[in-house]
Design an enzyme around this catalytic site. Structure first.
Site, PDB file in Angstrom:
ATOM      1  N   SER A 124      37.575  40.209  45.921  1.00  0.00           N
ATOM      2  CA  SER A 124      37.929  39.531  44.668  1.00  0.00           C
ATOM      3  C   SER A 124      36.918  38.465  44.274  1.00  0.00           C
ATOM      4  O   SER A 124      36.355  37.774  45.130  1.00  0.00           O
ATOM      5  CB  SER A 124      39.297  38.877  44.859  1.00  0.00           C
ATOM      6  N   GLU A 126      37.757  35.767  43.242  1.00  0.00           N
ATOM      7  CA  GLU A 126      38.306  34.487  43.706  1.00  0.00           C
ATOM      8  C   GLU A 126      37.526  33.960  44.914  1.00  0.00           C
ATOM      9  O   GLU A 126      37.587  32.774  45.229  1.00  0.00           O
ATOM     10  CB  GLU A 126      39.782  34.640  44.082  1.00  0.00           C
ATOM     11  N   TYR A 148      44.630  32.270  49.046  1.00  0.00           N
ATOM     12  CA  TYR A 148      44.362  33.667  48.684  1.00  0.00           C
ATOM     13  C   TYR A 148      42.855  33.940  48.765  1.00  0.00           C
ATOM     14  O   TYR A 148      42.413  34.928  49.372  1.00  0.00           O
ATOM     15  CB  TYR A 148      44.874  33.953  47.265  1.00  0.00           C
TER      16      TYR A 148
HETATM   17  P1  NAP Z   1      49.498  43.952  42.655  1.00  0.00           P
HETATM   18  O1  NAP Z   1      49.896  44.545  41.358  1.00  0.00           O
HETATM   19  O2  NAP Z   1      50.086  42.654  43.098  1.00  0.00           O
HETATM   20  O3  NAP Z   1      49.833  45.062  43.793  1.00  0.00           O
HETATM   21  C1  NAP Z   1      49.828  44.736  45.153  1.00  0.00           C
HETATM   22  C2  NAP Z   1      50.350  45.919  45.955  1.00  0.00           C
HETATM   23  O4  NAP Z   1      50.337  45.569  47.345  1.00  0.00           O
HETATM   24  C3  NAP Z   1      51.789  46.333  45.637  1.00  0.00           C
HETATM   25  O5  NAP Z   1      51.867  47.732  45.648  1.00  0.00           O
HETATM   26  C4  NAP Z   1      52.578  45.750  46.805  1.00  0.00           C
HETATM   27  O6  NAP Z   1      53.757  46.461  47.100  1.00  0.00           O
HETATM   28  C5  NAP Z   1      51.575  45.951  47.939  1.00  0.00           C
HETATM   29  N1  NAP Z   1      51.853  45.113  49.125  1.00  0.00           N
HETATM   30  C6  NAP Z   1      51.972  43.767  49.134  1.00  0.00           C
HETATM   31  N2  NAP Z   1      52.195  43.357  50.397  1.00  0.00           N
HETATM   32  C7  NAP Z   1      52.218  44.462  51.193  1.00  0.00           C
HETATM   33  C8  NAP Z   1      52.415  44.689  52.587  1.00  0.00           C
HETATM   34  N3  NAP Z   1      52.654  43.703  53.442  1.00  0.00           N
HETATM   35  N4  NAP Z   1      52.357  45.964  53.044  1.00  0.00           N
HETATM   36  C9  NAP Z   1      52.135  46.987  52.206  1.00  0.00           C
HETATM   37  N5  NAP Z   1      51.952  46.839  50.861  1.00  0.00           N
HETATM   38  C10 NAP Z   1      51.999  45.579  50.384  1.00  0.00           C
HETATM   39  O7  NAP Z   1      47.919  43.800  42.752  1.00  0.00           O
HETATM   40  P2  NAP Z   1      46.756  44.500  41.871  1.00  0.00           P
HETATM   41  O8  NAP Z   1      46.462  43.651  40.693  1.00  0.00           O
HETATM   42  O9  NAP Z   1      47.061  45.925  41.704  1.00  0.00           O
HETATM   43  O10 NAP Z   1      45.505  44.324  42.844  1.00  0.00           O
HETATM   44  C11 NAP Z   1      45.192  45.310  43.824  1.00  0.00           C
HETATM   45  C12 NAP Z   1      44.302  44.686  44.901  1.00  0.00           C
HETATM   46  O11 NAP Z   1      43.103  44.214  44.296  1.00  0.00           O
HETATM   47  C13 NAP Z   1      44.908  43.489  45.618  1.00  0.00           C
HETATM   48  O12 NAP Z   1      44.420  43.512  46.939  1.00  0.00           O
HETATM   49  C14 NAP Z   1      44.330  42.296  44.878  1.00  0.00           C
HETATM   50  O13 NAP Z   1      44.326  41.162  45.704  1.00  0.00           O
HETATM   51  C15 NAP Z   1      42.951  42.817  44.559  1.00  0.00           C
HETATM   52  N6  NAP Z   1      42.279  42.278  43.368  1.00  0.00           N
HETATM   53  C16 NAP Z   1      42.925  42.307  42.172  1.00  0.00           C
HETATM   54  C17 NAP Z   1      42.260  41.866  41.051  1.00  0.00           C
HETATM   55  C18 NAP Z   1      42.914  41.912  39.688  1.00  0.00           C
HETATM   56  O14 NAP Z   1      42.405  41.243  38.763  1.00  0.00           O
HETATM   57  N7  NAP Z   1      43.970  42.682  39.504  1.00  0.00           N
HETATM   58  C19 NAP Z   1      40.937  41.409  41.148  1.00  0.00           C
HETATM   59  C20 NAP Z   1      40.313  41.421  42.391  1.00  0.00           C
HETATM   60  C21 NAP Z   1      40.996  41.878  43.496  1.00  0.00           C
HETATM   61  P3  NAP Z   1      55.202  46.062  46.459  1.00  0.00           P
HETATM   62  O15 NAP Z   1      55.301  46.878  45.199  1.00  0.00           O
HETATM   63  O16 NAP Z   1      56.141  46.482  47.534  1.00  0.00           O
HETATM   64  O17 NAP Z   1      55.197  44.584  46.231  1.00  0.00           O
HETATM   65  O1  F7E Z   2      45.150  33.082  36.389  1.00  0.00           O
HETATM   66  C1  F7E Z   2      45.098  29.970  34.403  1.00  0.00           C
HETATM   67  C2  F7E Z   2      45.051  29.830  35.916  1.00  0.00           C
HETATM   68  O2  F7E Z   2      47.055  34.066  37.663  1.00  0.00           O
HETATM   69  C3  F7E Z   2      43.966  33.057  35.629  1.00  0.00           C
HETATM   70  C4  F7E Z   2      44.564  37.929  40.619  1.00  0.00           C
HETATM   71  O3  F7E Z   2      44.618  39.283  40.237  1.00  0.00           O
HETATM   72  O4  F7E Z   2      42.454  37.619  39.540  1.00  0.00           O
HETATM   73  C5  F7E Z   2      43.777  37.138  39.597  1.00  0.00           C
HETATM   74  O5  F7E Z   2      43.808  35.766  39.974  1.00  0.00           O
HETATM   75  C6  F7E Z   2      43.670  31.641  35.139  1.00  0.00           C
HETATM   76  C7  F7E Z   2      43.771  30.574  36.234  1.00  0.00           C
HETATM   77  O6  F7E Z   2      44.727  35.138  37.767  1.00  0.00           O
HETATM   78  C8  F7E Z   2      48.608  29.876  33.496  1.00  0.00           C
HETATM   79  O7  F7E Z   2      45.053  28.451  36.293  1.00  0.00           O
HETATM   80  C9  F7E Z   2      46.775  28.907  32.857  1.00  0.00           C
HETATM   81  O8  F7E Z   2      42.675  29.708  36.124  1.00  0.00           O
HETATM   82  O9  F7E Z   2      46.047  35.372  35.738  1.00  0.00           O
HETATM   83  P1  F7E Z   2      45.837  34.458  36.870  1.00  0.00           P
HETATM   84  P2  F7E Z   2      43.764  34.570  38.919  1.00  0.00           P
HETATM   85  O10 F7E Z   2      44.316  33.378  39.593  1.00  0.00           O
HETATM   86  O11 F7E Z   2      42.405  34.457  38.326  1.00  0.00           O
HETATM   87  C10 F7E Z   2      41.725  37.533  40.764  1.00  0.00           C
HETATM   88  C11 F7E Z   2      40.362  38.116  40.547  1.00  0.00           C
HETATM   89  C12 F7E Z   2      42.461  38.102  41.910  1.00  0.00           C
HETATM   90  O12 F7E Z   2      41.864  38.598  42.857  1.00  0.00           O
HETATM   91  C13 F7E Z   2      43.922  37.819  41.998  1.00  0.00           C
HETATM   92  O13 F7E Z   2      44.574  38.753  42.862  1.00  0.00           O
HETATM   93  O14 F7E Z   2      44.665  31.301  34.177  1.00  0.00           O
HETATM   94  N1  F7E Z   2      46.438  29.783  33.842  1.00  0.00           N
HETATM   95  N2  F7E Z   2      48.086  28.955  32.641  1.00  0.00           N
HETATM   96  C14 F7E Z   2      47.555  30.401  34.265  1.00  0.00           C
HETATM   97  N3  F7E Z   2      47.743  31.354  35.202  1.00  0.00           N
HETATM   98  C15 F7E Z   2      49.014  31.802  35.393  1.00  0.00           C
HETATM   99  N4  F7E Z   2      49.219  32.767  36.304  1.00  0.00           N
HETATM  100  N5  F7E Z   2      50.069  31.310  34.668  1.00  0.00           N
HETATM  101  C16 F7E Z   2      49.923  30.338  33.714  1.00  0.00           C
HETATM  102  O15 F7E Z   2      50.892  29.904  33.091  1.00  0.00           O
END
Ligand code: NAP
Ligand code: F7E
Length: 320
Positions: A124, A126, A148
């Site tokens: 990520s 992050e 995280y």
């Molecule tokens: P998400 O919607 O939160 O999905 C997470 C998945 O992980 C769900 O299917 C959840 O199952 C499963 N899970 C959580 N804890 C588990 C455990 N202990 N054992 C088995 N399965 C488990 O996340 P996403 O946005 O699709 O992201 C996918 C991956 O990419 C994650 O690793 C995230 O950290 C990473 N990532 C996401 C982003 C982004 O912007 N979306 C960016 C960079 C990296 P349940 O349905 O049971 O909760």
């Molecule tokens: O926040 C600001 C908050 O929660 C984005 C995950 O998929 O992407 C995701 O992480 C920004 C932050 O995503 C609210 O402070 C303002 O600066 O949508 P977010 P994230 O934290 O960037 C990365 C790449 C991952 O890997 C993670 O799994 O938005 N923000 N106001 C807010 N954020 C939330 N959630 N809610 C608010 O009300």
């Protein structure tokens, strides 16, 4: 011969898009799910009869080994994680168990069952946290700002380490934020699209958000799963940054989303200290030129189109 893939976290946003994508490529798709008293399969409902689900938990090494033995996958995409940044301050140990140590359990499973399996780790942006340079590429040092982010750095380097120690085909995709109508409701893009839809439909009056100045490089999840697959088709296992190279603030996000339904965002959005974070990632912006050159990958959906797509989907979902 039909290729077989195993997707952990198939019920998540990315898992569901990746399953769609792999089915489209003719793969036999298997996914892992956690046992729950109620099924949470909404995101894969449309392909429920085309994928095979297996119970597995990242906390349980035996369940990982059993699934790998049963499925005999060619490719494993490790998307499962505790992925919501604010929760990682409330549950730092669980986040470490899932998001960090869970990766080692997956890699150990592969090493034990079949070291020829190709492994994708969901790293990520992050990990860049308090950014050391802008834009960020594969060489940019990490400075995570949440439990995280710290856990993802562990997951990233254990993947690199198993590649170097055991010669596994193990890669990390360093993906910047990617969104869709299937995004979890607590993430900011979806919170805004859902909030705009509710206000437009007369179901809510305000939208309470945290830091409006935070900037992210937001892309469309459907584009990003293609990049994951491309990484596993390469000859050499290498890590790639994936993002659009365009940065917007949460304020921009609000403006575009409200404008789409003919409303002024300032009249509805309130800053609420409850949604500020103990340590913030102020800005992230990708330099994905390596992916563009080597994988031939480029994002297709612009930020503006993404926001409109999400607002339209939430209006349709919530309309009577
Ligand atoms: P998400 O919607 O939160 O999905 C997470 C998945 O992980 C769900 O299917 C959840 O199952 C499963 N899970 C959580 N804890 C588990 C455990 N202990 N054992 C088995 N399965 C488990 O996340 P996403 O946005 O699709 O992201 C996918 C991956 O990419 C994650 O690793 C995230 O950290 C990473 N990532 C996401 C982003 C982004 O912007 N979306 C960016 C960079 C990296 P349940 O349905 O049971 O909760
Ligand atoms: O926040 C600001 C908050 O929660 C984005 C995950 O998929 O992407 C995701 O992480 C920004 C932050 O995503 C609210 O402070 C303002 O600066 O949508 P977010 P994230 O934290 O960037 C990365 C790449 C991952 O890997 C993670 O799994 O938005 N923000 N106001 C807010 N954020 C939330 N959630 N809610 C608010 O009300």
């Amino acid at each position: 011969m039909t290729k077989r893939a195993l997707v952990t976290g198939i019920t998540g946003q990315d898992g569901s898009y990746l399953a769609d994508f792999l089915l489209g490529k003719g793969y036999e798709v298997h996914g892992t799910v956690r046992r729950s008293s109620v099924e949470k399969f909404e995101r894969i409902q449309h392909i429920r009869d085309r994928v095979t689900l297996h119970q597995m938990d990242l906390l349980d090494q035996l369940s990982i080994i059993t699934v790998l033995e049963e499925v005999e996958p060619w490719e494993v995409y490790n998307l499962a994680a505790q992925s919501f940044v604010p929760t990682s301050w409330n549950q730092p140990l669980l986040t470490g168990e899932f998001t960090a140590l869970g990766v080692t359990r997956m890699l150990e499973g592969i090493r034990t069952v079949n070291p020829d399996i190709r492994f994708y780790q969901a790293s990520s942006s992050e990990m860049f946290g308090m950014v050391r340079q802008t834009p960020q590429n594969e060489e940019t040092p990490f400075y995570p700002r949440s439990p995280y982010g710290v856990a993802k750095v562990y997951g990233h380097f254990i993947t690199v380490n198993y590649r170097e120690s055991y010669n596994l085909f193990a890669v990390s995709g360093i993906l910047f934020n990617h969104e869709s109508p299937r995004r979890g409701l607590e993430f900011v893009t979806r919170k805004v699209s859902d909030g705009v839809a509710r206000i437009k439909l007369g179901m809510a009056e305000v939208l309470r958000l945290g830091n409006l100045d935070a900037c992210r490089d937001w892309g469309y999840a459907g584009d990003y799963v293609d990049a994951m697959w491309r990484m596993l088709q390469e000859e050499e296992a290498e890590d790639f940054v994936i993002g659009t190279g365009v940065m917007h603030s949460v304020r921009d996000l609000c403006r575009i989303a409200f404008e789409h339904v003919g409303l002024e965002w300032e009249a509805y959005v309130m800053e609420d200290p409850r949604f500020f974070r103990p340590a913030e990632v102020e800005e992230l912006c990708a330099d994905a030129s390596k992916a563009e050159e080597r994988l031939g990958w480029a994002p297709r959906v612009s930020f503006e189109d993404l926001v409109r797509m999400m607002v339209d989907a939430d209006i349709e979902r919530l309309s009577p």
